[in-house]
Design a protein around this motif. Structure first.
Motif, PDB file in Angstrom:
ATOM      1  N   ALA A  72       0.797  -1.131  -0.542  1.00  0.00           N
ATOM      2  CA  ALA A  72      -0.297  -0.495  -0.084  1.00  0.00           C
ATOM      3  C   ALA A  72       0.838   1.211  -0.231  1.00  0.00           C
ATOM      4  N   LYS A  73       2.309   1.426   0.962  1.00  0.00           N
ATOM      5  CA  LYS A  73       2.593   2.251   1.024  1.00  0.00           C
ATOM      6  C   LYS A  73       3.782   2.799  -0.643  1.00  0.00           C
ATOM      7  N   PHE A  74       3.730   1.684  -1.466  1.00  0.00           N
ATOM      8  CA  PHE A  74       4.618   1.732  -2.762  1.00  0.00           C
ATOM      9  C   PHE A  74       3.520   1.964  -3.386  1.00  0.00           C
ATOM     10  N   PHE A  75       2.226   2.178  -4.062  1.00  0.00           N
ATOM     11  CA  PHE A  75       1.264   2.583  -4.335  1.00  0.00           C
ATOM     12  C   PHE A  75       0.839   3.740  -3.822  1.00  0.00           C
ATOM     13  N   TRP A  76       1.222   3.927  -3.279  1.00  0.00           N
ATOM     14  CA  TRP A  76      -0.064   5.556  -2.530  1.00  0.00           C
ATOM     15  C   TRP A  76       1.817   6.898  -3.073  1.00  0.00           C
ATOM     16  N   ASN A  77       2.770   6.291  -2.824  1.00  0.00           N
ATOM     17  CA  ASN A  77       3.869   7.008  -2.303  1.00  0.00           C
ATOM     18  C   ASN A  77       4.213   7.029  -4.516  1.00  0.00           C
ATOM     19  N   ALA A  78       4.679   6.510  -4.642  1.00  0.00           N
ATOM     20  CA  ALA A  78       5.327   6.151  -5.739  1.00  0.00           C
ATOM     21  C   ALA A  78       3.558   6.343  -7.142  1.00  0.00           C
ATOM     22  N   LYS A  79       3.144   6.146  -6.863  1.00  0.00           N
ATOM     23  CA  LYS A  79       1.600   6.716  -7.571  1.00  0.00           C
ATOM     24  C   LYS A  79       0.277   7.703  -7.315  1.00  0.00           C
ATOM     25  N   LYS A  80       0.677   7.173  -6.000  1.00  0.00           N
ATOM     26  CA  LYS A  80      -0.671   8.171  -5.798  1.00  0.00           C
ATOM     27  C   LYS A  80      -1.890   7.236  -5.685  1.00  0.00           C
ATOM     28  N   ILE A  81      -1.900   6.296  -5.429  1.00  0.00           N
ATOM     29  CA  ILE A  81      -2.959   4.974  -5.927  1.00  0.00           C
ATOM     30  C   ILE A  81      -3.329   4.880  -4.493  1.00  0.00           C
ATOM     31  N   ASN A  82      -4.408   5.047  -4.011  1.00  0.00           N
ATOM     32  CA  ASN A  82      -5.214   4.388  -2.364  1.00  0.00           C
ATOM     33  C   ASN A  82      -5.616   2.944  -2.378  1.00  0.00           C
ATOM     34  N   THR A  83      -5.332   2.083  -1.883  1.00  0.00           N
ATOM     35  CA  THR A  83      -5.371  -0.020  -1.384  1.00  0.00           C
ATOM     36  C   THR A  83      -6.337   0.710  -0.291  1.00  0.00           C
ATOM     37  N   LYS A  84      -7.239  -0.435  -0.346  1.00  0.00           N
ATOM     38  CA  LYS A  84      -7.859  -1.311   0.460  1.00  0.00           C
ATOM     39  C   LYS A  84      -7.714  -1.886   0.642  1.00  0.00           C
ATOM     40  N   VAL A  85      -6.952  -2.581   1.207  1.00  0.00           N
ATOM     41  CA  VAL A  85      -6.263  -4.146   1.172  1.00  0.00           C
ATOM     42  C   VAL A  85      -7.360  -5.303   2.276  1.00  0.00           C
ATOM     43  N   LEU A  86      -7.471  -6.138   2.433  1.00  0.00           N
ATOM     44  CA  LEU A  86      -8.014  -6.872   2.916  1.00  0.00           C
ATOM     45  C   LEU A  86     -10.043  -6.045   3.671  1.00  0.00           C
ATOM     46  N   THR A  87     -10.192  -5.395   2.460  1.00  0.00           N
ATOM     47  CA  THR A  87     -11.867  -5.339   2.146  1.00  0.00           C
ATOM     48  C   THR A  87     -12.397  -5.827   1.170  1.00  0.00           C
ATOM     49  N   GLU A  88     -13.212  -6.483   0.902  1.00  0.00           N
ATOM     50  CA  GLU A  88     -14.077  -7.009   0.361  1.00  0.00           C
ATOM     51  C   GLU A  88     -15.337  -6.119  -0.664  1.00  0.00           C
ATOM     52  N   VAL A  89     -15.814  -5.904  -1.196  1.00  0.00           N
ATOM     53  CA  VAL A  89     -16.159  -5.449  -2.185  1.00  0.00           C
ATOM     54  C   VAL A  89     -17.857  -6.076  -2.461  1.00  0.00           C
ATOM     55  N   THR A  90     -18.690  -5.708  -1.728  1.00  0.00           N
ATOM     56  CA  THR A  90     -19.960  -6.788  -1.333  1.00  0.00           C
ATOM     57  C   THR A  90     -20.928  -6.684  -2.464  1.00  0.00           C
ATOM     58  N   ARG A  91     -21.122  -5.604  -3.489  1.00  0.00           N
ATOM     59  CA  ARG A  91     -22.281  -4.928  -4.112  1.00  0.00           C
ATOM     60  C   ARG A  91     -21.656  -3.888  -5.467  1.00  0.00           C
ATOM     61  N   ILE A  92     -22.377  -3.558  -6.417  1.00  0.00           N
ATOM     62  CA  ILE A  92     -21.838  -2.536  -6.919  1.00  0.00           C
ATOM     63  C   ILE A  92     -23.316  -2.003  -7.328  1.00  0.00           C
ATOM     64  N   ASP A  93     -23.437  -0.672  -7.159  1.00  0.00           N
ATOM     65  CA  ASP A  93     -25.161  -0.362  -7.523  1.00  0.00           C
ATOM     66  C   ASP A  93     -24.428   0.863  -7.956  1.00  0.00           C
ATOM     67  N   ARG A  94     -25.040   0.185  -8.915  1.00  0.00           N
ATOM     68  CA  ARG A  94     -25.111   0.480 -10.507  1.00  0.00           C
ATOM     69  C   ARG A  94     -26.450   2.345 -11.210  1.00  0.00           C
ATOM     70  N   LYS A  95     -27.310   2.387 -10.453  1.00  0.00           N
ATOM     71  CA  LYS A  95     -27.667   3.667  -9.941  1.00  0.00           C
ATOM     72  C   LYS A  95     -26.932   4.137  -9.593  1.00  0.00           C
ATOM     73  N   GLN A  96     -26.675   4.792  -8.526  1.00  0.00           N
ATOM     74  CA  GLN A  96     -26.034   5.007  -7.100  1.00  0.00           C
ATOM     75  C   GLN A  96     -24.439   5.845  -8.042  1.00  0.00           C
ATOM     76  N   LYS A  97     -23.939   4.543  -8.948  1.00  0.00           N
ATOM     77  CA  LYS A  97     -22.472   4.675  -9.286  1.00  0.00           C
ATOM     78  C   LYS A  97     -21.595   4.751  -7.529  1.00  0.00           C
ATOM     79  N   LYS A  98     -22.122   3.368  -7.065  1.00  0.00           N
ATOM     80  CA  LYS A  98     -21.086   3.576  -6.079  1.00  0.00           C
ATOM     81  C   LYS A  98     -20.902   1.920  -5.746  1.00  0.00           C
TER      82      LYS A  98
END
Length: 564
Positions: A72-98
């Motif tokens: 996570a530190k590498f992705f933020w410092n080198a690429k300015k990409i936020n990473t959330k590990v051990l985090t499961e996406v459980t649903r895609i709400d296409r209508k709300q785009k969330k």
């Protein structure tokens, strides 16, 4: 308008590639990767080699080319990409785009908004639906935790007997890893051959080699796993055989992980992969999908296929990453399903269509040849390669190639992959300008020699016969003359022992009187690799013999036992 919000679901290979490409295209975009596992950007194709001890530093599976661990530190410092590990996406709400997600450490849930979404959820390992599959000691080799588990077994050195279930790419690579750990292995495959991307003859040659290292059982599946106190003790096969073991690695393939996409109402293709277009865009214009969870077109057949290869996942990620920022400006056209694996001292690779798959798909007017020869001169310690080439008989268009052996298989498969991608015909390959020097190749490269054989066959200069066809003729006791044209010392060292007559090529013209009086009698000629066999056939044809065939690949490509 504010910065574009990009969410990537999946942090293994394709997802981080898409996120990184998007960052290179737009410094101001807000990019977040959600990763269910604890690690990011894992080199999953390297797992068998970590398990086998080709390298010992686990972090090398997570490193950038510069040797920096991609956390996570590498992705933020080198690429300015936020990473959330051990985090499961459980649903895609296409209508709300969330997306809705759960922190697997704390149990807390949350929602995050996106402008563009990338699904890179990968694939799920298949498991046989049989009793005992949840016993301790049964694993796959799909995740880094699986690799950690197997590496621990190797390092502890306690387990001595294992069963590998599945003779595909992962199963074959797992064999070597466990063999290096000093474990006695039995390989079980339900189908009648290993590596179904190969034709039976080529697969039989691989099987013959594998049997020198491990026990191989074909055409037999798992009926149940047997255990004591919740721990694996044996595998019971469908024929009732019980194989004692303390470890079973299940490698019977993968299925696309389409759960999130399906629940969100995105279209799923006929292979089970998420349906995407050439831009890697799903049926929702704001959602892209990449990697093992999608299906893509086969460039020869134009039919959809599931192609879970790490290189394709990265290529698709690059395409999606650019399209997220710039609109649909770049395309991923599809695959010819090029693959390769290391098997002890062998390489095994293929690209395009096999003969059996081509026939199934309706390609009836095809031609095949087998070339067995060295990858470089003998004085440079050249090693044997066996290539099977498939071409369209009328047009000469190259449809597929399979390469096995101890020589440089990767180079050969790469040459044929580019020839197929470029829609080359055999005539385009016969004078190919490839690099030559004795440390690297023969003066006429193995691939070019293979094209020469195919060209000769398409021109009708000779007829060949496969090892399987000859085996059938022997079984049916058909009348024929079997002619070995090697030298006597070669004959004494190695021979098939199927009733062949030895007449060295240099003596053949002077010994034509020993040939059958009936010049329509079938004659089958060979040598070590059938180059001299081909020359013998030309001599016999020039002297009026009309039914002469050359054994494909000669003795080197004979897939059954020999007399010596």
């Amino acid at each position: 308008m504010g910065a574009k919000r990009i969410i990537v679901i999946g942090g293994s290979a394709a997802g981080p590639k898409a996120a990184s490409k998007a960052r290179r295209m737009d410094e101001n975009a807000e990019i977040t990767i959600f990763q269910k596992a604890s690690d990011l950007s894992m080199a999953s194709c390297g797992y068998p080699y970590y398990v086998g001890g080709f390298f010992d530093d686990r972090s090398q599976l997570l490193c950038s080319p510069a040797g920096v661990v991609r956390d996570a530190k590498f992705f933020w410092n080198a690429k300015k990409i936020n990473t959330k590990v051990l985090t499961e996406v459980t649903r895609i709400d296409r209508k709300q785009k969330k997306v809705e997600f759960t922190d697997l450490t704390t149990g807390k849930t949350g929602r995050a908004a996106y402008d563009k979404l990338v699904i890179a959820t990968g694939s799920n390992a298949r498991k046989p639906p049989v009793p005992g599959v949840e016993l301790e000691g049964i694993t796959t080799l799909q995740s880094l935790s699986d690799a950690d588990y197997l590496r621990k077994i190797k390092d502890e050195g306690v387990i001595k007997k294992a069963v590998v279930i599945g003779g595909g790419l992962i199963g074959i690579e797992t064999l070597e890893a466990l063999h290096l750990a000093g474990i006695h292995i039995t390989l079980i495959e339900l189908l009648p051959q290993l590596l179904t991307f190969l034709d039976k003859h080529m697969a039989r040659l691989v099987e013959k080699y594998v049997q020198t290292k491990v026990n191989v059982i074909l055409q037999n599946g798992v009926a149940s796993f047997l255990g004591e106190n919740g721990v694996l003790k044996a595998v019971k096969l469908q024929d009732g055989t019980e194989i004692p073991c303390d470890l079973a690695v299940v490698a019977i393939g993968v299925t696309p992980n389409n759960k999130l996409a399906k629940e969100a109402g995105l279209a799923i293709g006929e292979t089970g992969g998420i349906l995407v277009d050439e831009y890697m865009q799903t049926t929702d214009p704001d959602i892209y999908a990449i990697g093992d969870c999608v299906e893509i077109p086969h460039l020869i057949t134009h039919k959809p296929v599931h192609a879970p290869f790490g290189d394709l996942a990265n290529l698709q990620g690059r395409v999606a990453g650019e399209n997220l920022i710039s609109g649909n400006v770049v395309k991923f056209p599809g695959t010819i399903q090029t693959g390769i694996c290391k098997l002890f001292d062998y390489g095994v690779g293929s690209t395009g269509l096999s003969e059996q798959n081509a026939l199934k798909l309706g390609y009836t007017d095809i031609e095949t040849v087998v070339n067995a020869s060295l990858d470089k001169p003998g004085f440079m310690n050249g090693n044997l390669l066996i290539t099977k080439l498939i071409a369209d008989k009328r047009s000469g268009k190259i449809l597929g190639a399979q390469v096995i052996g101890a020589g440089d298989v990767s180079k050969q498969v790469a040459i044929w992959a580019m020839a197929i991608k470029g829609q080359f015909r055999v005539d385009d390959m016969v004078n190919a300008d490839l690099p030559y020097a004795p440390p690297f190749s023969l003066a006429i490269d193995h691939s070019i020699a293979t094209a020469h054989i195919m060209q000769n066959k398409l021109k009708g200069l000779f007829k060949d016969i496969s090892a399987e066809q000859l085996k059938d003729k022997l079984k049916n006791k058909e009348p024929m003359l079997l002619l070995d044209v090697r030298n006597p010392n070669e004959f004494e060292e190695v021979r098939l022992g199927i009733g062949e007559r030895l007449i060295p090529l240099g003596q053949l013209r002077n010994r034509l009187g020993e040939m059958p009086e009936d010049k329509t009698r079938e004659i089958i000629a060979w040598c070590k690799i059938s180059l001299r066999g081909y020359e013998a056939a030309l001599i016999l044809q020039a002297n009026g013999y009309t039914n002469v065939k050359v054994l494909e690949g000669g003795i080197a490509a004979w897939p059954w036992s020999r007399e010596k």
